[in-house]
Design an enzyme around this catalytic site. Structure first.
Site, mmCIF file in Angstrom:
data_model
loop_
_atom_site.group_PDB
_atom_site.id
_atom_site.type_symbol
_atom_site.label_atom_id
_atom_site.label_comp_id
_atom_site.label_asym_id
_atom_site.label_seq_id
_atom_site.Cartn_x
_atom_site.Cartn_y
_atom_site.Cartn_z
ATOM 1 N N GLU A 1 0.827 -1.209 0.000
ATOM 2 C CA GLU A 1 0.000 0.000 0.000
ATOM 3 C C GLU A 1 0.862 1.261 0.000
ATOM 4 O OE1 GLU A 1 -3.176 0.423 -0.483
ATOM 5 O OE2 GLU A 1 -3.470 -1.731 -0.703
ATOM 6 N N CYS B 1 -16.833 1.797 -20.440
ATOM 7 C CA CYS B 1 -18.180 1.823 -19.852
ATOM 8 C C CYS B 1 -19.047 0.656 -20.327
ATOM 9 C CB CYS B 1 -18.854 3.142 -20.160
ATOM 10 S SG CYS B 1 -17.943 4.564 -19.513
ATOM 11 N N CYS C 1 -24.544 4.966 -13.665
ATOM 12 C CA CYS C 1 -23.466 5.957 -13.512
ATOM 13 C C CYS C 1 -23.927 7.321 -14.028
ATOM 14 C CB CYS C 1 -22.228 5.493 -14.267
ATOM 15 S SG CYS C 1 -20.867 6.664 -14.198
#
Length: 366
Positions: free
Chosen positions: A49, A212, A221
């Site tokens: 991370e 998309c 969305c």
DNA sequence: AATACGGGGAC
DNA sequence: GTCCCAGTATT
């Protein structure tokens, strides 16, 4: 008027629906074989991370492997020298991450017996280099407890899903995104959910050309409904980068070694080793007179630019030879032998120049 | 609230 | 070339 739902908002999108669709997508298409996804011990998740902050996956993989090979656990990291940690960080950038990682490892060993305080978000964020999002990621991925993530990928996904206007660097926008992140975060499968929402952002809801057509949220969305996926999230208002210049002195002694100085702990290239730097030739001359009298300057190499996030630095490499090595030997200096490279942190342009300085090395760009 | 902090990859 | 990325700390 069913259209009202799609044009007026995705209010029909409940957290449960979001989670279900996301996890279904992740089970089919998510990445599950990255190095840090194999053994999800807190230490391994933590290092990944931190490395992944402001740094892309493809770049991190090799650094992560080398780091884990040298520092397999928090005790190994805590026992190392900062020089060795920064050595493995060389080229990754944001070196405070490496210094904080090292510092936090020592705190973990001294105060927590080498275990992460994963049951306390507050204790986690108190560790140097661990903020709210990273703490959430470590908790969620390594323990499966509820932890909320808001990194760049999640910001992009949520900003588009809800057409959140404004630049996420603005506190008000960031607050709204955290609110959404909290709302959608489930109570189960936290590890998969966290990986999934980051993966969606990284591989599908990409910055430039989002796919998309394959997105599980194509129908809800808001950015997509507006045909304005690219507009979200809004980008940082840009200013012209200030330009600065510096001379780097490549001082070679009779053994062919080059002089390096260690930079102060904070600021640009903090803790890294660098050639002596000067604002102008006058400052260079003064330094030569004081520290290496009799040194002979050779013709300067062509300058090159190094771009930071907040300014552009023009570097003039100035090679020189000195007869004796005695004059310049203080603390925080060393004579670098390219035949036997030391395990120290080097700023990227310094590493480039050291490579170009090797005997018989090709020197096309300088 | 704004700024400092790197380097490289994508386009 | 420009943009910006699995953010955090400091001011």
């Amino acid at each position: 008027m069913p259209e009202l739902l799609t044009t007026s908002g995705n209010i029909a999108l409940t957290p449960a629906t979001f989670q279900h669709r996301l996890l279904e997508w992740y089970d089919r298409h998510g990445r599950k074989t990255l190095p840090w996804q194999q053994d999800k011990a807190p230490y391994r998740v933590w290092v990944s991370e931190i490395m992944l902050q402001q740094t892309q996956v493809a770049t991190v993989i090799d650094y992560y492997r080398r780091f884990m090979a040298r520092f397999p656990d928090v005790h190994a990291l805590a026992a190392a020298s900062q020089d060795e940690v920064l050595h493995l960080w060389t080229g990754l950038g944001y070196y405070a991450r490496g210094r904080n990682l090292h510092k936090a490892a020592q705190i973990l060993v001294e105060r927590y017996g080498g275990e992460f305080p994963v049951h306390s978000l507050e204790a986690m964020t108190a560790l140097p280099g661990i903020g709210r999002s990273t703490a959430g990621a470590i908790i969620a991925i390594s323990t499966g407890q509820r932890g909320v993530i808001l990194d760049g990928n999640v910001k992009r996904v949520l900003a588009r899903l809800h057409a959140v206007a404004g630049w996420p660097g603005k506190p008000a926008v960031e607050r709204e995104l955290w609110r959404l992140a909290e709302r959608y975060t489930p109570d189960e499968r936290l590890d998969d959910y966290s990986q999934a929402i980051m993966d969606l952002g990284a591989t599908l809801c990409k910055r430039g050309t989002p796919s998309c057509l394959f997105c599980p949220f194509e129908d809800v969305c808001l950015a997509h409904a507006q045909g304005e996926e690219r507009r979200f999230p809004e980008s940082k208002p840009r200013k012209v980068l200030p330009e600065r210049q510096t001379i780097m002195l490549l001082l070679r002694n009779e053994e062919g070694r080059l002089l390096l100085e260690q930079r102060p702990g904070a600021g640009i290239w903090g803790g890294l080793w660098c050639f002596p730097q000067f604002d102008d030739r006058e400052a260079l001359s003064r330094w030569i007179d004081a520290k290496a009298p009799g040194a002979i300057l050779e013709p300067a190499w062509n300058s090159f630019a190094h771009t930071f996030s907040h300014f552009r630095l023009h570097i003039v490499p100035q090679p020189a030879r000195c007869k004796r090595t005695g004059h310049v030997s203080e603390v925080d200096t060393l004579w670098y032998d390219s035949a036997r490279p030391a395990n120290i942190g080097l700023a990227a342009p310094v590493k480039q120049l050291l490579n170009a300085s090797r005997p018989f090395a090709a020197q096309p760009s300088f």
